[in-house]
Write an enzyme that holds these catalytic residues in place. Structure first.
Site, mmCIF file in Angstrom:
data_model
loop_
_atom_site.group_PDB
_atom_site.id
_atom_site.type_symbol
_atom_site.label_atom_id
_atom_site.label_comp_id
_atom_site.label_asym_id
_atom_site.label_seq_id
_atom_site.Cartn_x
_atom_site.Cartn_y
_atom_site.Cartn_z
ATOM 1 N N ILE A 151 40.975 28.623 40.482
ATOM 2 C CA ILE A 151 39.926 28.803 41.768
ATOM 3 C C ILE A 151 38.943 27.621 41.370
ATOM 4 O O ILE A 151 38.520 26.790 41.814
ATOM 5 C CB ILE A 151 39.538 29.927 41.829
ATOM 6 N N ASP A 170 33.964 27.249 30.827
ATOM 7 C CA ASP A 170 34.794 28.126 30.436
ATOM 8 C C ASP A 170 34.792 28.707 28.880
ATOM 9 O O ASP A 170 34.465 27.965 28.188
ATOM 10 C CB ASP A 170 36.282 27.811 30.744
ATOM 11 N N ARG A 233 34.611 38.877 41.562
ATOM 12 C CA ARG A 233 34.680 40.281 41.593
ATOM 13 C C ARG A 233 33.132 40.882 41.468
ATOM 14 O O ARG A 233 32.347 40.208 40.617
ATOM 15 C CB ARG A 233 35.343 41.156 40.513
ATOM 16 N N ASP A 257 30.847 37.565 48.341
ATOM 17 C CA ASP A 257 32.260 37.858 49.164
ATOM 18 C C ASP A 257 32.777 39.379 48.530
ATOM 19 O O ASP A 257 33.693 39.688 48.958
ATOM 20 C CB ASP A 257 33.311 36.549 48.807
ATOM 21 N N GLU A 262 33.639 48.399 47.645
ATOM 22 C CA GLU A 262 33.790 47.861 48.775
ATOM 23 C C GLU A 262 34.601 48.652 49.896
ATOM 24 O O GLU A 262 35.575 49.446 49.480
ATOM 25 C CB GLU A 262 34.964 46.636 48.428
ATOM 26 N N HIS A 283 34.928 40.272 51.621
ATOM 27 C CA HIS A 283 36.026 39.707 50.428
ATOM 28 C C HIS A 283 37.254 39.331 51.285
ATOM 29 O O HIS A 283 38.440 39.589 51.327
ATOM 30 C CB HIS A 283 36.688 41.208 49.856
#
Ligand code: NAD
Length: 309
Positions: A151, A170, A233, A257, A262, A283
């Site tokens: 992503i 990363d 997340r 998001d 949730e 989400h």
């Protein structure tokens, strides 16, 4: 005969493909955890998305289960250690949602910078806020991408066209190759990205070491007046710390998001949602017809290959 349960909503193509191969499909997308505990006893395979929680309690009952397929990416709703202990194969469809999540990320960045949510809301209320709504442009910004996987890469690829400065971060140094391909900066130094960026966008997985990785101590290193986008997340970001930093004016705005709960239900989450510097979506990163169809087909094909049908 293979008995398979699908415990979350899925595109009908998945069911069609599986039935054509003679699989006995039990499509129960609204099944509760208690019902699943009973229903899973005689099933050989399960396909789920993010709603179903395959915890130890449920897997202990799964006496005949051989395969778990997560239609989507995150595996944090599955007790992977216990599944492994039981010899149950766990698979996912990691490539399917990358483009959809990347597109939502760009939309959220623009919404933050141009305050589109306020513009939209005010027009609906017959207010003309032209003078008040002076935004800024992506091209003038430095954007830090946390987690340069599938992503993160797709986000960078799209951002390139805006002409902004992009820093990919990363923990895996081999991801540098992909940054070189896009001709963007790459680093394994987290502090450097926090300090340089006007906007950070989070694309790391939720694992033990990333829980609350974005704590107060981490986020305070960001530039004053910068923005955060989280579409990975909820638990990778300390929501209380984010709220505090927004109130202190250190962070100018956030687009979320994903949430620790949730739907969001903690006091902190409710307060975040009430704050008009926070944009929230339920989400929906992977909620596109294209992704849902691709995930469904890939999930069915995984089952077929696994059982050699
Ligand atoms: P990926 O595995 O391709 O990429 C994740 C990258 O994060 C990897 O390159 C990995 O090395 C890196 N990483 C791991 N720990 C890190 C750390 N501590 N610091 C920096 N980098 C770290 O995964 P992906 O397909 O890009 O998906 C990323 C996450 O996005 C998923 O794990 C999932 O939680 C989330 N996701 C959200 C939605 C949504 O609807 N909002 C949809 C799909 C995926």
């Amino acid at each position: 005969m293979i008995d398979l349960i699908i415990s979350d909503h899925i595109n009908e193509k998945c069911i069609e493909i599986l039935k054509k191969k003679g699989i006995n499909v039990h499509y129960l997308p609204e099944i509760t955890q208690d019902e699943l505990k009973k229903s899973i006893v005689d099933k050989h395979a399960i396909i789920l998305r993010g709603r179903t929680k395959l915890n130890r309690e449920i897997l202990e009952n799964a006496k005949h289960l051989r395969l778990i397929v997560r239609a989507g990416v995150g595996l944090d709703n599955i007790d992977l250690n216990f599944a492994k202990e039981r010899g149950i194969e766990v698979r996912n469809t990691p490539a399917a949602p990358s483009k959809a999540v990347a597109e939502l990320t760009i939309a959220l960045i623009i919404s933050l910078l141009r305050e589109l949510y306020k513009a939209y809301d005010s027009m609906k209320k017959s207010k003309w806020l032209k003078k008040e709504l002076i935004g800024s442009e992506i091209s003038s910004k430095t954007i830090g991408i946390f987690g340069f996987g599938r992503i993160g890469y797709e986000v960078a690829k799209r951002l390139k066209n805006f002409g902004c400065r992009i820093i990919a971060y990363d923990i895996d140094p081999t991801r540098q190759t992909f940054a070189n391909e896009l001709r963007i900066e790459f680093t394994t130094n987290m502090d450097y990205v926090l300090k340089q960026s006007d906007i950070i966008t989070i694309h790391i997985p939720l694992i033990e070491s990333t829980k609350n990785l974005f704590s107060y101590e981490t986020l305070i290193k960001m530039k004053r007046g910068s923005y955060i986008v989280n579409v990975s997340r909820g638990e990778v970001l300390d929501e209380g710390a984010l709220l505090k930093l927004i109130k202190e004016g250190h962070i100018k705005g956030a687009a979320l998001d994903v949430f620790s709960n949730e739907p969001p239900n903690s006091e902190i989450e409710k307060e975040l949602l009430r704050d008009d510097r926070v944009i929230a979506t339920p989400h929906i990163g992977a909620q596109t017809v294209e992704t849902m169809e691709a995930e469904a087909i890939e999930a069915a094909e995984i089952v077929i290959r696994f059982f050699n049908l």
